[in-house]
Write an enzyme that holds these catalytic residues in place. Structure first.
Site, PDB file in Angstrom:
ATOM      1  N   ARG A   1     -14.923  -4.566  -0.503  1.00 26.90           N
ATOM      2  CA  ARG A   1     -14.863  -5.471   0.618  1.00 26.90           C
ATOM      3  C   ARG A   1     -14.294  -6.840   0.320  1.00 26.90           C
ATOM      4  NH1 ARG A   1     -17.134  -8.904   4.242  1.00 26.90           N
ATOM      5  NH2 ARG A   1     -17.072  -8.002   6.338  1.00 26.90           N
ATOM      6  N   CYS A   2     -14.764  -7.261  -0.769  1.00 27.55           N
ATOM      7  CA  CYS A   2     -14.487  -8.765  -1.527  1.00 27.55           C
ATOM      8  C   CYS A   2     -13.148  -8.786  -1.791  1.00 27.55           C
ATOM      9  CB  CYS A   2     -15.277  -8.924  -2.604  1.00 27.55           C
ATOM     10  SG  CYS A   2     -17.102  -9.252  -2.365  1.00 27.55           S
TER      11      CYS A   2
END
EC number: 3.5.3.6
Length: 409
Positions: free
Chosen positions: A398-399
């Site tokens: 996600r990052c």
């Protein structure tokens, strides 16, 4: 006009995403400066690039259009004919004290092709690249041992944080630490000048000139009406309240913000390192953010009277989520199965930082095998990507991704 940005959930089928391939900036990390650059280790460039390429290909194989930050930034600079203006702004924010050094850097960088210039700015400029002969006291007294005129930006492969898509717009963020503050300048120039994004109907809900900090890893789009934002090491309560006023006043569609307080520490720097949405009624969670009885301080922000914000405090996160999302049941799946050793170990390597590419379908790091198997037991389809070097930056799938378009759920 259809906005080029459209993200109304964390789980809608991912259509377009923004990535940044790790580059030479990663090789410009040294033990002396890595902590200031927010790294705990030094990745091996050939392997981290190979892993990132596999991550990008995994997304493409699942029907996702992959765009790259470095390419969009260069295209925007050329389209807007703002090469010199962009470079001047970048140099002014690079904390270069010497006018002679700044002038030499400008001459060096502006002579490059635009994409080369962008990649060199990202990688950093070493002192041995430019021969500066100056007798000015500020230059004579400079630290001869420090190897950079312009610091590298190795965190750029975490595209989630400098800007965050939100509905038909985005926030362009004031980053917390100096090591990352220049990063959001790239998205700023893209939104101002890239033909695909400039003047195409996308709203900038918050720009990078704000005083208070906010980062995209804390910004979660739970539905077309509800956001969750972390009160964290990287995002202040004040910035959340400011954003709420803008969203509620400007017909954004968002009616409620859940401000979730998490420990202010490096291991849990953003909300998405400890909590992500993976299906309509399922979330990952790191047990380390929960108090007795699983309680988590949560503040519900809603429109009040006379443009004021109504704030309600609750501690039962599961109930808050059920009510906000209007689902009868909801499951919080603990990272590492909730084990006292496995949970913090896998959270350190981003076991909670899943990227949903469709409802119930997530991309995760392969190294978090306990968490991955646990997700499968709850009926989640888990697509693993290699992560021995990517994980050294303390960020997960996600990052590393900024969704630009998701299909409405």
């Amino acid at each position: 006009m259809t906005s080029p940005i459209h993200v109304n959930s964390e789980i809608g089928k991912l259509k377009t995403v923004l990535l940044k391939r790790p580059g030479k900036e990663v090789e410009n990390i040294t033990p002396d400066i890595m902590y200031r650059l927010l790294f705990d280790d030094i990745p091996y460039l050939p392997t981290i690039q190979k892993e990132h390429d596999q991550f990008a290909q995994t997304l493409r194989d699942n029907g996702v259009e992959v765009l790259y930050l470095e390419n969009l930034a260069a295209e925007a600079i050329d389209a807007g004919d703002v090469k010199e203006a962009f470079l001047d702004k970048m140099l002014n924010e690079s904390h270069i004290k010497s006018p002679q050094v700044q002038a030499a850097l400008k001459d060096y960088l502006i002579s490059m092709a635009t994409l080369d210039m962008v990649e060199k700015i990202m990688a950093g400029v070493r002192t041995n690249e430019i021969d500066i002969k100056s007798k000015a006291l500020i230059d004579v007294s400079a630290d001869d041992d420090y190897p950079f005129y312009m610091d590298p930006m190795p965190n750029l492969y975490f595209t989630r944080d400098p800007a965050a898509s939100m509905g038909d717009g985005l926030t362009i963020n004031k980053m917390t630490f100096e090591a990352r503050q220049r990063e959001s300048m790239f998205m700023e120039v893209i939104m101002q000048h890239h033909p695909r994004f400039a003047n195409q109907g996308a709203q900038v809900w918050r720009d990078r000139d704000h005083i208070d900090r906010m980062e995209g890893g804390d910004e979660l789009i739970l539905s077309d009406k509800v956001l969750a934002i972390g009160i964290s090491q990287r995002t202040s309560a004040q910035s959340i309240e400011e954003l709420a006023k803008v969203l509620f006043a400007n017909h954004s569609g968002f009616e409620k913000i859940l401000a979730i307080k998490i420990p202010h520490k490096h291991a849990m720097m953003h909300l998405d390192t400890v909590f992500t949405m993976i299906d309509y009624d399922k979330f990952t969670i790191h047990p380390g953010i929960q108090g007795a009885g699983g309680m988590v301080d949560t503040y519900i922000l809603e429109p009040g009277n006379n443009d004021e914000i109504k704030i309600t405090h609750q501690t039962d996160l599961e109930k808050v989520l059920r009510d906000a999302l209007e689902v009868p049941e909801l499951t919080l799946i603990p990272c590492g199965g909730g084990d006292a050793v496995v949970a913090p170990r896998e959270q350190w390597n981003d076991g909670s930082n899943t990227l949903a590419i469709a409802p119930g379908v997530v991309v995760t790091y392969d190294r978090n095998y306990v968490s991955n198997e646990n997700l499968r037991q709850y009926g989640i389809k888990v697509i693993e990507v290699p992560s021995s070097e990517l994980s050294r930056g303390r960020g997960g799938p996600r990052c590393m991704s900024m969704p630009l378009v998701r299909r409405k759920t």
